[in-house]
Design a protein around this motif. Structure first.
Motif, PDB file in Angstrom:
ATOM      1  N   ASN A   1       0.827  -1.214   0.000  1.00 45.14           N
ATOM      2  CA  ASN A   1       0.000   0.000   0.000  1.00 45.14           C
ATOM      3  C   ASN A   1       0.857   1.258   0.000  1.00 45.14           C
ATOM      4  N   SER A   2       1.983   1.190   0.696  1.00 43.61           N
ATOM      5  CA  SER A   2       2.849   2.365   0.729  1.00 43.61           C
ATOM      6  C   SER A   2       3.489   2.600  -0.651  1.00 43.61           C
ATOM      7  N   LEU A   3       3.953   1.522  -1.310  1.00 45.22           N
ATOM      8  CA  LEU A   3       4.528   1.668  -2.657  1.00 45.22           C
ATOM      9  C   LEU A   3       3.486   2.216  -3.642  1.00 45.22           C
ATOM     10  N   VAL A   4       2.265   1.688  -3.533  1.00 46.35           N
ATOM     11  CA  VAL A   4       1.195   2.109  -4.451  1.00 46.35           C
ATOM     12  C   VAL A   4       0.842   3.582  -4.235  1.00 46.35           C
ATOM     13  N   SER A   5       0.671   3.993  -2.956  1.00 48.76           N
ATOM     14  CA  SER A   5       0.274   5.409  -2.744  1.00 48.76           C
ATOM     15  C   SER A   5       1.367   6.348  -3.220  1.00 48.76           C
ATOM     16  N   SER A   6       2.638   5.971  -3.039  1.00 46.66           N
ATOM     17  CA  SER A   6       3.709   6.856  -3.509  1.00 46.66           C
ATOM     18  C   SER A   6       3.700   6.930  -5.039  1.00 46.66           C
TER      19      SER A   6
END
Ligand SMILES: N[C@@H](CCC(=O)N[C@@H](CS)C(=O)NCC(=O)O)C(=O)O
Length: 349
Positions: free
Chosen positions: A7-12
């Motif tokens: 989720n962190s990779l996707v939001s960035s």
């Protein structure tokens, strides 16, 4: 991958899309599987077109993240890097790099096949499957993944072994066709590409290389990202070196012609309603995307003496998924071509 990291990779990566109207947009098709798939793609990208046509054909909902894959200029005339070059997107994409892949693509063949050339960490499309926690970085693998994940009674990859093998042979043939080379490189003898496109191609490599060099310097503390930028710089420099090379350009045209001649032969020998089986398969979707791109570039001349290719082109372009995600998307996102119009898109076959 665990969901917190994913989720962190996707939001960035999502945050690299300058216009929020292009990020996080739900596309429902016929309304199934809401929320499972996220796609990073571009309207004009031929590899993205394969994936979007597959999603629409299978009626799968997904979150669309549409990226601008060409450099642009801001109000002051400064060069702005393509969104897919941003470090955050490259990190997401590298997280999906599987060990079976040949490493990073750092040479130029005019093709974009990951299995033959390696991974371009700065390219689209990228699919995220939130159910399995996977990041998938190659259009061929993405389409196969979607088809098997969705299941149901109308798969695009047939169950029967022989039909399945026939489909994969065609997918590999399309994957190994040098579409990028034909888009970027000048066409010896007669260049039928739209003039606006030909003009844009004069500066495209310099712009790519300039923005990549600036990004590599800016992210020098992140070795994984820098390695990806250096591989991309090496690939694009090699592309620039052959952009006007007559021998190279003639060779990729010849390779394309050979694939089309084989398609004509396969159509002649086919005893099924579609190319590989009695129902539509992924092979038909992939060929549709390929033929539309070749026609757009003025290269339908390559099949004018191959009698079965044109009727097949009409058959596959009569599909709603192809009209919508390939023909209409090309017309909406690329300079107008005298060879591809909305009339050709709606003409009955
Ligand atoms: N084999 C990869 C190729 C990906 C690829 O080359 N994508 C192109 C668009 S079709 C791209 O992002 N080009 C932008 C660039 O390289 O600057 C796939 O099928 O996903």
């Amino acid at each position: 991958m665990d969901h917190i990291r994913l989720n962190s990779l996707v939001s960035s990566a999502r945050a690299c899309i300058a216009d929020s109207k292009r990020a996080g947009v739900m596309r429902f098709s016929r309304g199934t599987e809401k929320g499972r798939f996220l796609l990073f793609h571009a309207a004009m990208s031929f590899c993205s077109q394969k994936v979007r046509a597959t999603l629409l054909q299978r009626g799968v909902a997904y979150e669309s993240n549409e990226m601008l894959i060409l450099a642009s200029r801001d109000r002051d005339g400064n060069l702005v890097a393509a969104e897919n070059y941003s470090a955050e997107y490259v990190r997401l994409r590298r997280s999906g790099q599987v060990s079976s892949v040949r490493g990073l693509a750092d040479g130029y063949s005019g093709m974009s096949s990951v299995s033959l050339c390696g991974l371009d960490a700065c390219a689209v499309p990228t699919l995220v499957d939130l159910d399995t926690g996977e990041v998938i970085v190659d259009s061929l693998r993405i389409c196969v993944h979607i088809d098997s994940a969705v299941g149901g009674s109308d798969p695009l990859i047939p169950i029967a072994d022989q039909d399945r093998q026939r489909v994969f042979r065609q997918l590999e043939a399309v994957d190994a066709t040098p579409h990028p080379g034909l888009l970027y490189g000048f066409h010896p003898h007669r260049d039928r590409r739209p003039q606006v496109l030909r003009d844009a191609m004069k500066t495209v490599y310099d712009e790519k290389l300039k923005t990549l060099a600036a990004l590599a310097a800016r992210h020098s503390a992140d070795p994984e990202v820098v390695e990806a930028y250096h591989a991309k710089i090496s690939k694009e420099s090699a592309g620039r070196a052959v952009q006007h090379d007559v021998v190279f350009q003639e060779a990729i045209r010849k390779a394309t012609r050979e694939r089309l001649a084989q398609l004509n032969l396969d159509l002649q020998q086919s005893t099924t309603d579609w190319l590989c089986s009695n129902s539509l398969s992924l092979a038909d979707i992939f060929w549709a995307v390929s033929l539309v791109r070749l026609r757009y570039l003025g290269l339908a001349v390559l099949w004018e003496d191959l009698p079965l290719v044109e009727p097949y082109y009409r058959m596959v372009t009569s599909l709603h998924s192809i009209r919508e995600e390939v023909i209409n998307a090309t017309i909406a996102s690329m300079p107008p071509s005298a060879y591809l119009s909305s009339e050709t898109a709606t003409r009955a076959f």
